[in-house]
Design an enzyme around this catalytic site. Structure first.
Site, PDB file in Angstrom:
ATOM      1  N   LYS A   1     -12.096  -1.980   1.172  1.00  0.00           N
ATOM      2  CA  LYS A   1     -11.502  -1.287   0.023  1.00  0.00           C
ATOM      3  C   LYS A   1     -12.365  -1.537  -1.205  1.00  0.00           C
ATOM      4  CE  LYS A   1      -7.184  -1.406   2.466  1.00  0.00           C
ATOM      5  NZ  LYS A   1      -7.748  -1.910   3.722  1.00  0.00           N
TER       6      LYS A   1
ATOM      7  N   HIS B   1      -5.057  -4.836  -0.532  1.00  0.00           N
ATOM      8  CA  HIS B   1      -5.082  -3.888  -1.642  1.00  0.00           C
ATOM      9  C   HIS B   1      -5.009  -4.579  -3.000  1.00  0.00           C
ATOM     10  CE1 HIS B   1      -4.780  -0.100   0.664  1.00  0.00           C
ATOM     11  NE2 HIS B   1      -4.148  -0.852   1.548  1.00  0.00           N
TER      12      HIS B   1
ATOM     13  N   SER C   1       0.796  -1.220   0.000  1.00  0.00           N
ATOM     14  CA  SER C   1       0.000   0.000   0.000  1.00  0.00           C
ATOM     15  C   SER C   1       0.829   1.269   0.000  1.00  0.00           C
ATOM     16  CB  SER C   1      -0.940   0.011   1.212  1.00  0.00           C
ATOM     17  OG  SER C   1      -0.198   0.023   2.423  1.00  0.00           O
TER      18      SER C   1
END
Length: 441
Positions: free
Chosen positions: A283, A251, A223
């Site tokens: 996310k 992610h 990230s």
């Protein structure tokens, strides 16, 4: 350089003088606290205050905790002003999608807002099982278990699986949640240089016989830097040295791989060769929580023994429903991942062409602009905010001072004009700040 926040000796002396002047100003007398009750002496408290005072002395408003007026997508409203937004994980634009909102509202109507107790104690909601089955299938795993927090998922799972006789080997840039889980476990923890699987294997070969179990932990998409590991060597290494391999896909889901199935798809590795898949719901899946996918025996153990599951309230039904609907859309609309990756690639190329350092970013969803000074990063973020671009600075000590940066999270919903505007604003801010330095010298 680290201790000076990227300032010259003259600028540093001026800042210290301003800080000492501020501290010398009379303050309201506060009752003296005994050492054990003085909250100002708690670990990190003085550092936070120093950074706050430094920002005030430099005339920099804190960029953190700004209230957004609505959904934070490719654009957001802050203080009733529109900003191009690069500070949210809304990679595929699903947070705010009417279908996702409708699924969450239907779950509220059926089950209420909260699960109200531990799932072990109070029983299941059908949406929990449906979400876990869908996530397991997405990862090619036998089973899955969802937790109420992504950070707590790593902490409680690693803390449960490993003990003082064991070894945890992880990338030096691994997320804080993994480091905290390792600390909780009491296992020996070794970090290897970022994405260097050969160094990792040397460490594992040298240390493996001294420990009971061994766990290798990497991320599928880092990230801070937006880069990805070579998965196959870590899979082979785990087999050679009788170790478990855990991959944090927080992610990666929806971002990495041609259809967003993550690092296994990107690298052409059969997903069942990874022992533990970890991911988050906050996310791409526009909810909140975390999950573990893997073999059924592992999931059954965690379901009955992981403290962060057994002793925690279950995932809120509307969050589970939102995540499930987001996953369905991800799989039904692969164009979203394609659009995200095209946007990230465009932004990365234009930023590099403008002379900005972007590190090893793969251009899939995260692009850092590395500035090498916390003060410069804060000033650049402030200038961009003034220009209508919302991006957060990442400062020392979160990263080494020489790696202070602006971190851009891209979205499938960003337009080409949004991306070009951001790079133009970066260039203008750099020129303006350089001009200010010349005038001050």
């Amino acid at each position: 350089m680290t201790q000076g926040f990227g300032l010259s000796a003259t600028a540093r002396a001026a800042l210290l003088q301003r800080l000492s002047k501020r501290r010398a100003e009379p303050e309201e007398a506060a009752p003296a606290e005994s050492p054990g009750r003085d909250l100002a002496t708690l670990p990190g408290a003085r550092d936070i205050e120093m950074v706050r005072e430094a920002g005030a002395a430099l005339g920099l408003e804190s960029p953190y905790f700004r209230p957004h007026d609505g959904v934070a997508g490719a654009h957001t409203s802050i203080g009733n002003r529109d900003y191009v937004n690069f500070s949210s994980y809304n990679y595929l634009g699903l947070n705010g999608d009417p279908r996702v909102a409708a699924a969450a509202k239907a779950a509220i109507d059926r089950h209420g807002v909260s699960a109200s107790a531990s799932r072990l104690a109070s029983g299941e909601r059908p949406v929990h099982a449906a979400l876990e089955a869908a996530l397991a299938a997405h990862h090619g795993a036998e089973a899955c278990l969802a937790f109420v927090s992504g950070h707590a998922t790593n902490v409680t799972v690693i803390g449960q699986l490993l003990g003082p006789r064991d070894l945890i080997l992880h990338d030096q840039l691994i997320h804080n949640s993994v480091a905290e889980g390792a600390r909780l476990s009491g296992a020996r923890r070794l970090a290897f240089p970022h994405n260097d699987w050969q160094a990792a294997e040397r460490e594992l070969a040298a240390q493996r016989r001294r420990h009971g179990r061994a766990l290798i932990v990497i991320e599928g998409h880092y990230s801070m830097d937006g880069d990805i590991p070579a998965l196959a060597p870590f899979v082979e290494m785990a087999r050679r040295h009788d170790a478990l391999l855990m991959v944090d896909e927080a992610h990666s889901l929806g971002v990495v791989g041609p259809t967003g199935r993550g690092i296994a798809e990107q690298c052409g590795v059969p997903p069942e060769q990874v022992d533990i898949w970890m991911g988050t719901l906050s996310k791409t899946l526009s909810a909140c929580g975390g999950y573990i996918a893997g073999r059924r025996r592992l999931i059954d153990l965690l379901r009955h023994a992981a403290p962060g599951f057994v002793y925690s309230v279950g995932l809120a039904p509307p969050l589970a429903a939102a995540a499930l609907e987001s996953l369905r859309i991800l799989e039904a609309e692969p164009w979203r991942t394609e659009a995200l990756q095209a946007n990230a690639s465009r932004f990365l190329k234009k930023a590099r062409a403008a002379g900005f350092e972007t590190g090893a970013s793969a251009g899939l969803g995260i692009v850092p602009v590395i500035l090498g000074s916390s003060v410069l990063a804060a000033r650049m973020a402030a200038a961009l905010f003034e220009a209508g671009i919302n991006v957060q600075p990442i400062l020392f000590p979160v990263v080494p001072e020489r790696s202070a940066r602006l971190r851009f999270f891209l979205s499938a919903e960003h337009s080409a004009a949004d991306l070009d505007r951001a790079v133009a604003a970066l260039t203008e801010a750099r020129q303006a700040i350089a001009g200010q330095k010349l005038m001050a010298s």
